[in-house]
Write an enzyme that holds these catalytic residues in place. Structure first.
Site, short mmCIF file in Angstrom:
data_model
loop_
_atom_site.label_atom_id
_atom_site.label_comp_id
_atom_site.label_asym_id
_atom_site.label_seq_id
_atom_site.Cartn_x
_atom_site.Cartn_y
_atom_site.Cartn_z
CG ASP A 50 -38.40 -32.65 -55.50
OD1 ASP A 50 -38.50 -33.65 -54.75
OD2 ASP A 50 -37.39 -32.42 -56.19
CB THR A 51 -35.58 -29.01 -52.32
OG1 THR A 51 -36.62 -28.22 -51.75
CG2 THR A 51 -34.28 -28.21 -52.33
#
Length: 195
Positions: A77-78
């Site tokens: 996840d960013t």
């Protein structure tokens, strides 16, 4: 050979992101893609890397009971973190404009977390890259949004696209991390797990 140890493992990438899939190909890794829907909701008190760490682990949860020995599941996840706020994927052009306008002439952090899950263990790593935009004029922001439609990107922009080419003045940390995957961490962790 370099990847001999990894030949005994099945690497599973649980990501629909074409950018992450391309990185895995460019790393020379044999992998398969498995996707399961996850509602990306996190406790509001989390800050910065705590958010991306939490979501990377959350994305692994639906697979937990079906992993068999020698399978390594990778979820990621960013988060774009600016002024104590997480900038998620914009809902529409108006929201994308607001996000990019806020990032203009300022530093922000791009934080990508990667969770490595096996039938027995789970490990989460993250990398933080600091990024500085030049002062952007409104016409530049609208040109980018209208031509690139960055609605699938945290923070409303892709560094590898036009806005990154003309707008990024400085970067501290991994460029690949901003595109969507800290490839150096993925490589090192997989090699460590295989040995």
């Amino acid at each position: 050979m370099l990847f001999d140890h990894l030949k005994n493992f099945q690497i599973i990438l649980a990501s629909g992101s074409p950018r992450r899939q391309q990185f895995f190909k460019e790393l020379g890794l044999d992998f398969e893609i498995r996707l399961k829907p996850v509602e990306e909701v996190y406790p509001k008190e989390l800050r910065g890397a705590e958010i991306s760490d939490y979501l990377a682990v959350l994305k692994a949860a639906p697979f937990k009971n079906e992993l068999i020995e020698k399978e390594i599941l990778i979820t990621s996840d960013t988060v774009v973190w600016h002024n104590e706020t997480s900038l998620a994927k914009p809902k529409d052009a108006k929201e994308a404009f607001k996000m990019i306008k806020a990032l203009s002439d300022d530093w922000h952090e791009v934080i990508t977390s990667v969770c490595f899950t096996t039938s027995l263990t789970q490990k989460t790593e993250h990398h933080i890259t600091r990024v500085k935009f030049k002062p952007l004029v409104e016409d530049e922001i609208w040109y980018y949004i209208e031509n690139y439609k960055p609605f699938d990107k945290a923070g409303g922009y892709g560094i590898q696209e036009w806005i990154g080419l003309i707008g990024i003045e400085q970067i501290e940390g991994s460029y690949a991390n901003v595109v969507g995957l800290p490839t150096h961490i993925v490589y090192k962790t997989l090699m460590d797990m295989a040995n």
